[in-house]
Design an enzyme around this catalytic site. Structure first.
Site, PDB file in Angstrom:
ATOM      1  N   HIS A  60       0.832  -1.213   0.000  1.00  0.00           N
ATOM      2  CA  HIS A  60       0.000   0.000   0.000  1.00  0.00           C
ATOM      3  C   HIS A  60       0.866   1.263   0.000  1.00  0.00           C
ATOM      4  O   HIS A  60       1.271   1.748   1.058  1.00  0.00           O
ATOM      5  CB  HIS A  60      -0.899  -0.011   1.242  1.00  0.00           C
ATOM      6  CG  HIS A  60      -1.981   1.013   1.232  1.00  0.00           C
ATOM      7  ND1 HIS A  60      -3.249   0.739   1.681  1.00  0.00           N
ATOM      8  CD2 HIS A  60      -1.999   2.313   0.832  1.00  0.00           C
ATOM      9  CE1 HIS A  60      -3.999   1.837   1.571  1.00  0.00           C
ATOM     10  NE2 HIS A  60      -3.248   2.812   1.065  1.00  0.00           N
ATOM     11  N   ASN A  94      -5.053   6.440  -6.713  1.00  0.00           N
ATOM     12  CA  ASN A  94      -5.578   7.812  -6.635  1.00  0.00           C
ATOM     13  C   ASN A  94      -4.570   8.839  -7.156  1.00  0.00           C
ATOM     14  O   ASN A  94      -4.232   9.803  -6.484  1.00  0.00           O
ATOM     15  CB  ASN A  94      -6.039   8.150  -5.208  1.00  0.00           C
ATOM     16  CG  ASN A  94      -4.936   8.070  -4.178  1.00  0.00           C
ATOM     17  OD1 ASN A  94      -3.917   7.423  -4.388  1.00  0.00           O
ATOM     18  ND2 ASN A  94      -5.121   8.737  -3.047  1.00  0.00           N
ATOM     19  N   ASP A 152      -8.849   3.177  -3.098  1.00  0.00           N
ATOM     20  CA  ASP A 152      -8.183   3.715  -1.908  1.00  0.00           C
ATOM     21  C   ASP A 152      -7.948   5.220  -1.988  1.00  0.00           C
ATOM     22  O   ASP A 152      -7.594   5.777  -3.026  1.00  0.00           O
ATOM     23  CB  ASP A 152      -6.853   3.021  -1.633  1.00  0.00           C
ATOM     24  CG  ASP A 152      -6.278   3.506  -0.311  1.00  0.00           C
ATOM     25  OD1 ASP A 152      -6.791   3.083   0.722  1.00  0.00           O
ATOM     26  OD2 ASP A 152      -5.367   4.350  -0.335  1.00  0.00           O
ATOM     27  N   ASP A 305       1.176   2.674   3.730  1.00  0.00           N
ATOM     28  CA  ASP A 305       0.281   3.766   3.305  1.00  0.00           C
ATOM     29  C   ASP A 305       1.100   5.039   3.055  1.00  0.00           C
ATOM     30  O   ASP A 305       0.647   6.151   3.329  1.00  0.00           O
ATOM     31  CB  ASP A 305      -0.829   4.023   4.328  1.00  0.00           C
ATOM     32  CG  ASP A 305      -2.011   4.768   3.703  1.00  0.00           C
ATOM     33  OD1 ASP A 305      -1.946   5.118   2.505  1.00  0.00           O
ATOM     34  OD2 ASP A 305      -2.990   5.022   4.428  1.00  0.00           O
TER      35      ASP A 305
HETATM   36  O1  DOR Z   1      -3.970   9.796   4.762  1.00  0.00           O
HETATM   37  C1  DOR Z   1      -4.213   9.345   3.657  1.00  0.00           C
HETATM   38  N1  DOR Z   1      -3.577   9.784   2.559  1.00  0.00           N
HETATM   39  N2  DOR Z   1      -5.161   8.407   3.540  1.00  0.00           N
HETATM   40  C2  DOR Z   1      -5.599   7.973   2.347  1.00  0.00           C
HETATM   41  O2  DOR Z   1      -6.465   7.131   2.313  1.00  0.00           O
HETATM   42  C3  DOR Z   1      -5.059   8.552   1.102  1.00  0.00           C
HETATM   43  C4  DOR Z   1      -3.720   9.109   1.318  1.00  0.00           C
HETATM   44  C5  DOR Z   1      -3.241   9.994   0.197  1.00  0.00           C
HETATM   45  O3  DOR Z   1      -3.386   9.607  -0.965  1.00  0.00           O
HETATM   46  O4  DOR Z   1      -2.698  11.061   0.476  1.00  0.00           O
END
Ligand code: DOR
Length: 428
Positions: A60, A94, A152, A305
């Protein structure tokens, strides 16, 4: 090209191995693992005092290409990955435009190949434009190289759309990754609802919103008979639902991120925008529940993430700041801290950061068995270092761990039998 890793401690849960041995790589594959291997024409990497394990896989990350290259490109993200010990990453869709068609998927793969560092596995959108309405063309996306689908960054708001996605994905054997968030409860929120929202005077995001969304996905997994993977679990109640779903035999897997077991909402108390993330940092009770879930297997994997943002999006009022923090270069030491504190064992750490991600996304890797891809991470569990902007390779520096002293660091990162990162060479 032959590479011989000499004298390391090999930790490979896929074979139940934790022993001192040498490892020989040739033509991009693991060819031998045994004590005292000798190979005259091999490049020898001295690994005494180091851990040698299957390459870490981050299922992720957000690389911002195409569209927001000032935050991170696929090349800079790949460099951060290999510096952090990751041999492969799955990048979320994204981007701008989002990865909802085969052309974007192919573009990502081309850029990854040009960067030539880690493996980059594109995750494509579930719905066109991530709007939560029309499904994308799963078959075409898979053919172009997508390894999973997810919206996501946003949830799929309607249960009926998610149901269709799970049913459709089954035909293509594509894992579905859920960003579990109940928008009607989280919308307009900036921090955890509770201490942080009260203290900062900001609208909160309740833990129960995550739990409601996870429960929906679990029920849809039951309804469709399709597996579902839950991204970035941050709450005790979310963990409890996943635990019960697993006990009931449902096909649910889950990941959490290092910030959810290393920090609490207190990190936001000074309006620190680098600690603004979605889902938000939670309470101490939640943090402990995440640790327990990593220990008992309720949570299958650790993913970063990694969400790079530039000062443009972070050096501003908390309410205007973007959600997200970088994590590729701090994940390994933060996970090692769990080992140091006796929460998990070293083999369990390797399982969480390598074997399980490979299994969940059905990727090559996650094993040092003979014939496996020569993706290997070698790290020094004792190396001490301080997180500074200069030390980080990511283009963005939005880490809440700046200034922290870390213990543990990647020394060699090997992808397909090529040493793509060597801290020893960097230092010399
Ligand atoms: O904190 C986040 N940033 N959560 C997400 O789900 C997307 C991500 C981002 O793309 O910056």
């Amino acid at each position: 090209m032959k590479i011989l890793l000499k004298g390391g401690r090999i930790v490979d849960p896929s074979q139940g191995l934790d022993q001192a041995a040498d490892l020989l790589l040739e033509d991009g594959k693991v060819v031998a693992l045994a004590p005292d291997l000798a190979e005259e024409d091999a490049r020898v990497l001295p690994c005494e005092g180091l851990i040698v394990c299957p390459g870490l896989i981050d299922l992720h990350v957000h690389f911002r290409e195409p569209g927001e290259e000032w935050k991170e490109t696929i090349a800079t993200g790949s460099l951060a990955a290999v510096a952090g010990g990751f041999t492969a990453v799955a990048c979320m869709p994204n981007t701008r435009p989002p990865n909802d068609n085969a052309e974007v998927t192919r573009y990502i793969l081309k850029k990854a190949q040009e960067a030539g560092l880690c493996r980059v596995w594109p995750v494509a959108c579930i719905t066109k434009g991530q709007k939560g309405e029309q499904l994308t063309e799963f078959g075409e996306l898979k053919e172009a190289g997508a390894v999973a689908v997810s919206d996501d960054g946003r949830p799929v708001p309607e249960a009926a759309v998610m149901r269709l996605a799970l049913e459709y994905a089954k035909n293509f054997d594509l894992p579905v990754i859920s960003h579990a968030e109940e928008l009607s409860l989280s919308r307009g929120g900036h921090v955890n609802e509770g201490l942080a929202s009260a203290r900062l005077g900001l609208r909160g995001i309740p833990a129960q919103g995550e739990a409601i969304a996870i429960f929906r996905e679990v029920m849809l997994a039951e309804l469709t008979g399709s597996p579902v993977h839950i991204a970035h679990v941050s709450t005790r109640s979310g963990v409890e639902i996943i635990r019960r779903a697993k006990e009931a035999g449902l096909s649910v897997t889950a990941e959490t991120a290092p910030h959810y077991f290393s920090l609490t909402e207190e990190a936001t108390f000074g309006y620190h925008t680098n600690a603004k993330v979605n889902p938000p940092l939670r309470s101490e009770e939640d943090r402990r529940a995440i640790e327990e879930a990593l220990r008992d297997g309720t949570i299958d994997a650790i993913a970063t993430d990694h969400a790079p943002h530039s000062p443009l999006e972070k050096f501003c009022e908390f309410e205007r700041a973007a959600f997200g923090l970088i994590g590729l270069e701090t994940a390994l030491p933060l996970a090692l801290h769990l080992v140091e504190r006796g929460i998990i064992s070293l083999p369990r750490l390797v399982e969480l950061l390598s074997c399980a991600p490979a299994r969940i996304l059905k990727l090559p890797g996650g094993s040092l068995r003979e014939g496996s891809p020569a993706d290997v991470t070698v790290f020094d569990p004792e190396a001490r270092w301080v997180v500074t902007e200069e030390e980080l390779h990511s283009k963005s520096k939005n880490s809440p761990f700046l200034g922290w002293e870390m213990r543990g660091r990647a020394v060699y990162t090997i992808v397909g039998g090529r040493v793509v990162f060597s801290r020893r060479e960097l230092l010399s």
